[in-house]
Design a protein around this motif. Structure first.
Motif, mmCIF file in Angstrom:
data_model
loop_
_atom_site.group_PDB
_atom_site.id
_atom_site.type_symbol
_atom_site.label_atom_id
_atom_site.label_comp_id
_atom_site.label_asym_id
_atom_site.label_seq_id
_atom_site.Cartn_x
_atom_site.Cartn_y
_atom_site.Cartn_z
ATOM 1 N N ASN A 15 0.367 5.999 3.862
ATOM 2 C CA ASN A 15 -1.044 5.631 3.703
ATOM 3 C C ASN A 15 -1.142 4.178 3.256
ATOM 4 O OD1 ASN A 15 -3.795 5.824 3.611
ATOM 5 N ND2 ASN A 15 -3.888 7.256 1.896
ATOM 6 N N ALA A 16 -0.753 3.260 4.138
ATOM 7 C CA ALA A 16 -0.727 1.839 3.785
ATOM 8 C C ALA A 16 -2.110 1.213 3.967
ATOM 9 C CB ALA A 16 0.289 1.109 4.656
ATOM 10 N N VAL A 17 -2.584 0.572 2.899
ATOM 11 C CA VAL A 17 -3.835 -0.191 2.936
ATOM 12 C C VAL A 17 -3.428 -1.659 2.910
ATOM 13 C CG1 VAL A 17 -6.084 -0.583 1.863
ATOM 14 C CG2 VAL A 17 -4.988 1.669 1.696
ATOM 15 N N VAL A 18 -3.674 -2.367 4.006
ATOM 16 C CA VAL A 18 -2.994 -3.638 4.283
ATOM 17 C C VAL A 18 -3.967 -4.801 4.365
ATOM 18 C CG1 VAL A 18 -1.490 -4.835 5.941
ATOM 19 C CG2 VAL A 18 -1.255 -2.359 5.595
ATOM 20 N N THR A 19 -3.514 -5.959 3.891
ATOM 21 C CA THR A 19 -4.183 -7.218 4.189
ATOM 22 C C THR A 19 -3.135 -8.226 4.626
ATOM 23 O OG1 THR A 19 -5.814 -8.854 3.456
ATOM 24 C CG2 THR A 19 -4.134 -8.225 1.851
ATOM 25 N N ILE A 20 -3.564 -9.195 5.418
ATOM 26 C CA ILE A 20 -2.649 -10.175 6.000
ATOM 27 C C ILE A 20 -3.171 -11.577 5.731
ATOM 28 C CG2 ILE A 20 -1.429 -10.850 8.104
ATOM 29 C CD1 ILE A 20 -2.742 -8.366 9.419
ATOM 30 N N GLY A 21 -2.269 -12.516 5.486
ATOM 31 C CA GLY A 21 -2.698 -13.905 5.366
ATOM 32 C C GLY A 21 -1.651 -14.764 4.708
ATOM 33 N N THR A 22 -1.859 -16.077 4.746
ATOM 34 C CA THR A 22 -0.943 -16.988 4.066
ATOM 35 C C THR A 22 -1.203 -16.983 2.566
ATOM 36 O OG1 THR A 22 -2.464 -18.804 4.537
ATOM 37 C CG2 THR A 22 -0.629 -18.491 6.054
ATOM 38 N N PHE A 23 -2.447 -16.770 2.163
ATOM 39 C CA PHE A 23 -2.818 -16.652 0.751
ATOM 40 C C PHE A 23 -2.311 -17.813 -0.090
ATOM 41 C CE2 PHE A 23 -2.814 -12.204 2.275
ATOM 42 C CZ PHE A 23 -4.142 -11.897 2.016
ATOM 43 N N ASP A 24 -2.383 -19.021 0.435
ATOM 44 C CA ASP A 24 -1.929 -20.170 -0.347
ATOM 45 C C ASP A 24 -2.862 -20.370 -1.535
ATOM 46 O OD1 ASP A 24 -0.484 -22.402 -1.163
ATOM 47 O OD2 ASP A 24 -1.690 -23.772 0.058
ATOM 48 N N GLY A 25 -2.293 -20.319 -2.727
ATOM 49 C CA GLY A 25 -3.067 -20.459 -3.941
ATOM 50 C C GLY A 25 -3.509 -19.144 -4.537
ATOM 51 N N VAL A 26 -3.564 -18.080 -3.722
ATOM 52 C CA VAL A 26 -4.109 -16.792 -4.173
ATOM 53 C C VAL A 26 -5.393 -17.075 -4.966
ATOM 54 C CG1 VAL A 26 -3.536 -14.522 -5.141
ATOM 55 C CG2 VAL A 26 -1.710 -16.013 -4.349
ATOM 56 N N ARG A 36 -10.860 -5.630 -3.234
ATOM 57 C CA ARG A 36 -11.371 -4.618 -2.299
ATOM 58 C C ARG A 36 -10.226 -3.771 -1.749
ATOM 59 N NH1 ARG A 36 -14.471 -0.706 -1.160
ATOM 60 N NH2 ARG A 36 -14.967 -0.421 1.062
ATOM 61 N N LEU A 37 -9.086 -4.399 -1.501
ATOM 62 C CA LEU A 37 -7.901 -3.682 -1.032
ATOM 63 C C LEU A 37 -7.522 -2.587 -2.022
ATOM 64 C CD1 LEU A 37 -5.695 -4.152 1.345
ATOM 65 C CD2 LEU A 37 -4.298 -5.109 -0.497
ATOM 66 N N GLN A 38 -7.519 -2.929 -3.290
ATOM 67 C CA GLN A 38 -7.136 -1.975 -4.322
ATOM 68 C C GLN A 38 -8.176 -0.859 -4.472
ATOM 69 O OE1 GLN A 38 -6.637 -5.078 -7.276
ATOM 70 N NE2 GLN A 38 -4.431 -4.723 -7.342
ATOM 71 N N GLU A 39 -9.438 -1.227 -4.323
ATOM 72 C CA GLU A 39 -10.503 -0.230 -4.416
ATOM 73 C C GLU A 39 -10.353 0.827 -3.319
ATOM 74 O OE1 GLU A 39 -15.428 -0.079 -4.448
ATOM 75 O OE2 GLU A 39 -14.369 -1.953 -4.039
ATOM 76 N N ILE A 40 -10.080 0.372 -2.100
ATOM 77 C CA ILE A 40 -9.892 1.300 -0.980
ATOM 78 C C ILE A 40 -8.652 2.155 -1.198
ATOM 79 C CG2 ILE A 40 -9.379 1.448 1.486
ATOM 80 C CD1 ILE A 40 -11.064 -1.113 1.834
ATOM 81 N N ALA A 41 -7.573 1.535 -1.678
ATOM 82 C CA ALA A 41 -6.325 2.276 -1.917
ATOM 83 C C ALA A 41 -6.533 3.380 -2.946
ATOM 84 C CB ALA A 41 -5.227 1.324 -2.375
ATOM 85 N N ARG A 42 -7.321 3.097 -3.975
ATOM 86 C CA ARG A 42 -7.605 4.134 -4.981
ATOM 87 C C ARG A 42 -8.403 5.278 -4.348
ATOM 88 N NH1 ARG A 42 -8.289 -0.430 -8.391
ATOM 89 N NH2 ARG A 42 -10.537 -0.462 -7.953
ATOM 90 N N GLN A 43 -9.394 4.931 -3.536
ATOM 91 C CA GLN A 43 -10.231 5.950 -2.900
ATOM 92 C C GLN A 43 -9.421 6.827 -1.956
ATOM 93 O OE1 GLN A 43 -13.202 3.541 -0.993
ATOM 94 N NE2 GLN A 43 -14.396 3.196 -2.877
ATOM 95 N N LYS A 44 -8.495 6.216 -1.249
ATOM 96 C CA LYS A 44 -7.721 6.937 -0.232
ATOM 97 C C LYS A 44 -6.359 7.405 -0.728
ATOM 98 C CE LYS A 44 -9.865 4.580 3.711
ATOM 99 N NZ LYS A 44 -10.412 5.811 4.331
ATOM 100 N N LYS A 45 -6.096 7.162 -2.036
ATOM 101 C CA LYS A 45 -4.787 7.498 -2.613
ATOM 102 C C LYS A 45 -3.651 6.876 -1.777
ATOM 103 C CE LYS A 45 -6.131 11.734 -4.990
ATOM 104 N NZ LYS A 45 -7.579 11.435 -4.974
ATOM 105 N N GLY A 46 -3.869 5.611 -1.436
ATOM 106 C CA GLY A 46 -2.892 4.882 -0.647
ATOM 107 C C GLY A 46 -2.141 3.848 -1.463
ATOM 108 N N GLU A 47 -1.320 3.053 -0.777
ATOM 109 C CA GLU A 47 -0.553 1.984 -1.410
ATOM 110 C C GLU A 47 -0.963 0.647 -0.811
ATOM 111 O OE1 GLU A 47 3.766 2.804 -1.936
ATOM 112 O OE2 GLU A 47 3.303 4.710 -0.952
ATOM 113 N N THR A 48 -1.120 -0.358 -1.682
ATOM 114 C CA THR A 48 -1.539 -1.681 -1.217
ATOM 115 C C THR A 48 -0.345 -2.458 -0.674
ATOM 116 O OG1 THR A 48 -1.310 -2.541 -3.473
ATOM 117 C CG2 THR A 48 -3.512 -1.845 -2.780
ATOM 118 N N VAL A 49 -0.553 -3.099 0.482
ATOM 119 C CA VAL A 49 0.492 -3.891 1.133
ATOM 120 C C VAL A 49 -0.098 -5.253 1.505
ATOM 121 C CG1 VAL A 49 2.105 -4.061 3.059
ATOM 122 C CG2 VAL A 49 1.543 -1.807 2.099
#
Length: 313
Positions: A15-26, A36-49
């Motif tokens: 149950n991978a909840v994924v985001t993609i990007g270079t994320f320079d600077g975060v 938002r990624l973490q919020e969805i992962a909690r709702q779906k009992k998934g893991e953030t990637v």
């Protein structure tokens, strides 16, 4: 947080909840996506990637552009993402072959076969695949076929100014670290080893630690004097921090030949040669100047210390 240095190292999750990007600077905008990624992962009992790339795609696609500098090194990026609570960080090598994947190949091979994506969260106007042809439309088109959901986060603003890594880089290059920090949501910093200098600072009454930043792609603020905070052993759990003033420049008054990064750590007298330290930039004080004499330089440094201490109160 588990870190994988190639996508082939990653073991597909259920149950991978994924985001993609270079994320320079975060930066602040990236943090909205992560939240938002973490919020969805909690709702779906998934893991953030988080899937990111190294080197930065621009370094591979535009090797002739030697001016490309990044806000965060790859280790700093990983550190920021770990502090934000990400479960998995995949750092996949960005190559010409990888850049030539079609949007369909990218989705089927990377997102589905390798990661097992069940939901993907992307930032505003995210592009991927050969010639950056892929986007939200492609993800929506193939989502039903591959069994994942997709959500786009709208463009994030601070004080009605869109946050972007480019704007942050420009602010840092202009010495405007306060604006950069506001966009980042933390203090821009340089991390490196303390090396032996020529001890000119000590002879002026302002002993400095000379910083060597190993990563040549790391963005360095414009020349001048800065109010800073210095962390000793930043990789350790128990950090000691001190206020200080940093200098970046060629030391024109003494006809310096090298570009130096130095920090005068206030109320500190320890031997830290060889240590790894972190300089957090808080505020720009003045630009680099050439003085008519060493005495004038010493007098100005004394004024700078007063100014910096007042900023750091």
């Amino acid at each position: 947080m588990k870190i994988y240095n190639h996508i082939d190292e990653f073991v597909k999750t259920n149950n991978a909840v994924v985001t993609i990007g270079t994320f320079d600077g975060v930066h602040y905008g990236h943090q909205k996506i992560i939240s938002r990624l973490q919020e969805i992962a909690r709702q779906k009992k998934g893991e953030t990637v988080v899937l990111t790339f190294f080197p930065h795609p621009r370094m591979i696609l535009h090797p002739e552009d030697k001016a490309i500098k990044l806000i965060t090194t790859i280790s700093e990026k990983a550190e920021r993402l770990e502090k934000l609570g990400i479960d998995h960080l995949i750092i996949t090598p960005f190559t010409r072959d990888f850049s030539n994947l079609s949007p369909h190949e990218y989705i089927s091979y990377v997102l589905v076969d390798k990661i097992g994506t069940k939901q993907i969260v992307i930032g505003y106007d995210h592009r991927f695949g050969k010639d950056r042809e892929g986007g939200l439309g492609h993800l929506q088109k193939y989502s039903a076929d591959f069994g994942f959901e997709v959500e786009e986060i709208p463009e994030q603003d601070i004080n009605d100014v869109a946050v972007s890594s480019t704007k942050i880089r420009n602010a840092i290059q202009d010495g405007d670290v306060k604006t950069a920090n506001a966009f980042l949501g933390y203090h821009f910093h340089l991390t490196g080893k303390v090396i032996k200098g020529d001890q000119i600072g000590r002879s002026l009454g302002f002993p400095t630690a000379n910083l060597f930043v190993e990563e040549t792609y790391k963005l360095i603020p414009s020349d001048g004097i800065y109010a800073v905070n210095v962390q000793l052993s930043p990789a350790m759990d128990e950090e000691r921090s001190f206020n200080g003033m940093a200098y970046i420049g060629h030391r024109p008054t003494i006809n310096g030949m090298t570009h130096n990064i130095e920090v005068n750590i206030f109320d500190f007298d320890e031997d830290i040669y060889g240590s790894i330290i972190r300089i957090n930039f808080l505020e720009y004080v003045r630009g680099d100047e050439k003085f008519d004499s060493i005495d004038e330089l010493k007098a100005q440094l004394a004024k700078d210390e007063i100014t910096v201490r007042s900023i750091l109160v």
